[in-house]
Design a protein around this motif. Structure first.
Motif, PDB file in Angstrom:
ATOM      1  N   HIS A 265       0.993  -1.374   0.142  1.00  0.00           N
ATOM      2  CA  HIS A 265      -0.029  -0.071   0.109  1.00  0.00           C
ATOM      3  C   HIS A 265       0.903   1.330  -0.143  1.00  0.00           C
ATOM      4  CE1 HIS A 265      -3.611  -2.517   0.668  1.00  0.00           C
ATOM      5  NE2 HIS A 265      -2.962  -3.032   1.724  1.00  0.00           N
ATOM      6  N   GLY A 266       0.305   2.200  -0.449  1.00  0.00           N
ATOM      7  CA  GLY A 266       1.085   3.483  -0.430  1.00  0.00           C
ATOM      8  C   GLY A 266       1.697   4.032  -1.623  1.00  0.00           C
ATOM      9  N   ASP A 267       2.311   5.266  -1.885  1.00  0.00           N
ATOM     10  CA  ASP A 267       2.727   5.724  -2.857  1.00  0.00           C
ATOM     11  C   ASP A 267       4.343   5.660  -2.720  1.00  0.00           C
ATOM     12  OD1 ASP A 267       0.781   6.285  -4.393  1.00  0.00           O
ATOM     13  OD2 ASP A 267       0.774   8.270  -4.266  1.00  0.00           O
ATOM     14  N   PHE A 268       5.144   5.488  -3.772  1.00  0.00           N
ATOM     15  CA  PHE A 268       6.548   5.424  -3.832  1.00  0.00           C
ATOM     16  C   PHE A 268       6.946   6.448  -4.878  1.00  0.00           C
ATOM     17  CE2 PHE A 268       5.362   1.573  -1.881  1.00  0.00           C
ATOM     18  CZ  PHE A 268       6.342   1.301  -1.055  1.00  0.00           C
ATOM     19  N   LEU A 269       8.345   6.655  -4.680  1.00  0.00           N
ATOM     20  CA  LEU A 269       8.890   7.550  -5.965  1.00  0.00           C
ATOM     21  C   LEU A 269       9.919   6.581  -6.369  1.00  0.00           C
ATOM     22  CD1 LEU A 269      10.082  10.116  -7.380  1.00  0.00           C
ATOM     23  CD2 LEU A 269      12.096   9.902  -5.835  1.00  0.00           C
ATOM     24  N   PHE A 270       9.478   5.947  -7.766  1.00  0.00           N
ATOM     25  CA  PHE A 270      10.148   5.305  -8.417  1.00  0.00           C
ATOM     26  C   PHE A 270      11.091   5.942  -9.424  1.00  0.00           C
ATOM     27  CE2 PHE A 270       6.193   3.051  -7.438  1.00  0.00           C
ATOM     28  CZ  PHE A 270       6.376   2.092  -6.860  1.00  0.00           C
ATOM     29  N   THR A 271      12.406   5.384  -9.578  1.00  0.00           N
ATOM     30  CA  THR A 271      13.464   5.938 -10.474  1.00  0.00           C
ATOM     31  C   THR A 271      14.165   4.898 -11.309  1.00  0.00           C
ATOM     32  OG1 THR A 271      15.179   6.091  -8.969  1.00  0.00           O
ATOM     33  CG2 THR A 271      13.699   7.922  -9.089  1.00  0.00           C
ATOM     34  N   GLY A 272      14.816   5.074 -12.296  1.00  0.00           N
ATOM     35  CA  GLY A 272      15.585   4.116 -12.995  1.00  0.00           C
ATOM     36  C   GLY A 272      16.155   4.473 -14.053  1.00  0.00           C
ATOM     37  N   HIS A 273      16.764   3.359 -15.175  1.00  0.00           N
ATOM     38  CA  HIS A 273      17.387   3.916 -16.454  1.00  0.00           C
ATOM     39  C   HIS A 273      16.981   2.623 -17.402  1.00  0.00           C
ATOM     40  CE1 HIS A 273      20.164   6.993 -15.434  1.00  0.00           C
ATOM     41  NE2 HIS A 273      20.168   6.574 -14.315  1.00  0.00           N
ATOM     42  N   HIS A 275      17.997  -0.001 -19.828  1.00  0.00           N
ATOM     43  CA  HIS A 275      19.264  -1.084 -20.227  1.00  0.00           C
ATOM     44  C   HIS A 275      18.827  -2.177 -21.109  1.00  0.00           C
ATOM     45  CE1 HIS A 275      22.151   0.744 -17.346  1.00  0.00           C
ATOM     46  NE2 HIS A 275      21.244   0.685 -16.472  1.00  0.00           N
ATOM     47  N   PHE A 276      19.434  -2.279 -22.170  1.00  0.00           N
ATOM     48  CA  PHE A 276      19.083  -3.174 -23.235  1.00  0.00           C
ATOM     49  C   PHE A 276      17.727  -3.319 -23.361  1.00  0.00           C
ATOM     50  CE2 PHE A 276      23.038  -4.647 -20.959  1.00  0.00           C
ATOM     51  CZ  PHE A 276      23.921  -4.288 -21.852  1.00  0.00           C
ATOM     52  N   GLY A 277      17.060  -1.907 -23.727  1.00  0.00           N
ATOM     53  CA  GLY A 277      15.556  -1.834 -24.088  1.00  0.00           C
ATOM     54  C   GLY A 277      14.506  -2.293 -22.854  1.00  0.00           C
ATOM     55  N   GLU A 278      15.161  -2.423 -21.654  1.00  0.00           N
ATOM     56  CA  GLU A 278      14.098  -2.541 -20.384  1.00  0.00           C
ATOM     57  C   GLU A 278      14.390  -1.754 -19.612  1.00  0.00           C
ATOM     58  OE1 GLU A 278      13.594  -7.510 -20.454  1.00  0.00           O
ATOM     59  OE2 GLU A 278      15.019  -6.474 -19.175  1.00  0.00           O
ATOM     60  N   ALA A 279      13.192  -1.408 -18.832  1.00  0.00           N
ATOM     61  CA  ALA A 279      13.154  -0.226 -17.583  1.00  0.00           C
ATOM     62  C   ALA A 279      13.550  -0.847 -16.415  1.00  0.00           C
ATOM     63  CB  ALA A 279      12.012   0.461 -17.610  1.00  0.00           C
ATOM     64  N   ARG A 280      14.865  -0.624 -15.787  1.00  0.00           N
ATOM     65  CA  ARG A 280      15.409  -1.387 -14.715  1.00  0.00           C
ATOM     66  C   ARG A 280      15.246  -0.362 -13.367  1.00  0.00           C
ATOM     67  NH1 ARG A 280      15.946  -6.472 -15.608  1.00  0.00           N
ATOM     68  NH2 ARG A 280      16.916  -6.746 -13.502  1.00  0.00           N
ATOM     69  N   LEU A 281      14.653  -0.710 -12.443  1.00  0.00           N
ATOM     70  CA  LEU A 281      14.330  -0.203 -11.136  1.00  0.00           C
ATOM     71  C   LEU A 281      15.648   0.522 -10.512  1.00  0.00           C
ATOM     72  CD1 LEU A 281      12.154   1.080  -9.313  1.00  0.00           C
ATOM     73  CD2 LEU A 281      12.502  -1.172  -8.019  1.00  0.00           C
ATOM     74  N   GLY A 282      15.632   1.524 -10.022  1.00  0.00           N
ATOM     75  CA  GLY A 282      16.763   2.138  -9.214  1.00  0.00           C
ATOM     76  C   GLY A 282      16.368   2.366  -7.944  1.00  0.00           C
ATOM     77  N   CYS A 283      16.553   3.822  -7.565  1.00  0.00           N
ATOM     78  CA  CYS A 283      16.078   4.119  -6.023  1.00  0.00           C
ATOM     79  C   CYS A 283      14.505   4.121  -5.967  1.00  0.00           C
ATOM     80  CB  CYS A 283      16.380   5.578  -5.839  1.00  0.00           C
ATOM     81  SG  CYS A 283      18.195   5.741  -5.783  1.00  0.00           S
ATOM     82  N   ALA A 284      13.820   3.705  -5.026  1.00  0.00           N
ATOM     83  CA  ALA A 284      12.300   3.652  -5.040  1.00  0.00           C
ATOM     84  C   ALA A 284      11.899   3.947  -3.477  1.00  0.00           C
ATOM     85  CB  ALA A 284      11.808   2.420  -5.503  1.00  0.00           C
ATOM     86  N   PRO A 285      12.155   4.762  -2.949  1.00  0.00           N
ATOM     87  CA  PRO A 285      11.803   5.267  -1.468  1.00  0.00           C
ATOM     88  C   PRO A 285      10.230   5.335  -1.556  1.00  0.00           C
ATOM     89  CG  PRO A 285      12.560   7.254  -2.381  1.00  0.00           C
ATOM     90  CD  PRO A 285      12.626   6.228  -3.292  1.00  0.00           C
TER      91      PRO A 285
END
Length: 310
Positions: A265-273, A275-285
């Motif tokens: 539950h709840g909201d997060f900040l999702f960041t990432g880059h 790589h090889f055509g896929e979105a990879r999760l980075g920081c996610a507090p």
């Protein structure tokens, strides 16, 4: 849900875990490297598009040309070597004037890659990156460009006609160190400073919630399906408007299965880059934690960039 908040954004000097050293290279490898140096690139092959190369070990004249040089000058591409025999030296160079010390390389073997070992080579010293046949889905190896080049050595086979060695590669600027950690250590929590930098420099940064997590043991990956209420930035079309047209977005990002991400539950900040055509999760507090980090930095005038918090 703690797993979703774990991510990889590291400092320079901590770019990747060093794998356990492999067995010492057989004498053949050193013998193959020596004539390549003495001949000054004899047998060099230049890619027509400078990004990707596709070749065959059967082009060796009576199998006398043991080492081929391949030169690629591009930010991303692929190498595909059919019927591997002898060895390849793959020279990767950027298509910009960036010094090598500012760049890193990531390689991802093809799923069915086999027939050769892939080494990191510098001045005759070899470090095994990808053993023959280890085309595990999602496997990525990264290293600094100044650390050396790629040496691909065919392994003895009874039937080379059934073998093809191949991999994708990307060149990444060192100041985007988060890229490498998203690939090699994505489960480590981000510090406040890393989160603030990630929201300013990542390929995507959104506020949203986890709708579903699909675990894929065969890839050792987890796909995280997100519903996004605020889109801060995205360089690729990772997130698309929902069909209902209520102002929300939806999309999918990936991380390693070992991170143990679960719906919560709840909201997060999702960041990432990407790589090889896929979105990879980075920081996610959690988003409330990001708000605290941002306000604290704002009060001290240390924000790397401005972000709308409404």
């Amino acid at each position: 849900m703690r797993g979703a908040a774990r991510a990889a954004w590291g400092r320079a000097g901590q770019l990747w875990p060093r794998p356990a050293p492999g067995p010492p290279p057989p004498p053949l490898l050193l013998l193959l490297l020596l004539p390549a140096v003495l001949l000054g690139g004899a047998g060099a092959q230049y890619s027509s598009d400078l990004c990707s190369w596709k070749g065959s070990g059967l082009t060796h004249e009576t199998h006398r040309k043991e080492v081929e040089q391949v030169y690629l000058r591009c930010a991303a591409g692929a190498v595909e070597w059919m019927y591997p025999t002898g060895a390849l030296i793959v020279n990767l160079r950027p298509n910009t004037f960036s010094p090598a010390r500012h760049l890193a390389v990531c390689i991802k073997p093809f799923r069915d890659s086999s027939g050769a070992n892939i080494y990191l080579e510098k001045t005759g010293e070899l470090r095994l990156l990808v053993p023959d046949g280890d085309g595990r889905p999602g496997r990525v190896q990264c290293f600094g460009l100044e650390q050396g080049g790629l040496f691909v050595e065919a392994t003895p086979q009874q039937d080379i006609g059934r073998r093809t060695t191949g991999f994708q590669y990307e060149l990444i600027r060192r100041h985007r160190a988060s890229d490498l950690h998203e690939l090699s250590a994505p489960c480590r929590p981000c510090s406040d400073t890393e989160v603030l930098l990630a929201v300013c420099t990542s390929d995507f940064a959104v506020r949203g919630s986890i709708q579903e997590v699909t675990h894929e043991p065969e890839r050792q990956d987890s796909a995280i399906h997100l519903r996004v209420s605020r889109l801060y930035r995205q360089k690729s079309r990772v997130f698309e408007p929902v069909p209902e047209g209520d102002g929300h977005w939806q999309g999918r990002v990936r991380t390693l299965l070992e991170c143990g991400v679960r719906p919560g539950h709840g909201d997060f900040l999702f960041t990432g880059h990407m790589h090889f055509g896929e979105a990879r999760l980075g920081c996610a507090p959690r988003f409330k934690d990001f708000q605290r980090m941002y306000r604290d930095a704002q009060e001290r005038g240390l924000n790397p960039c401005e972000v709308g918090m409404d």
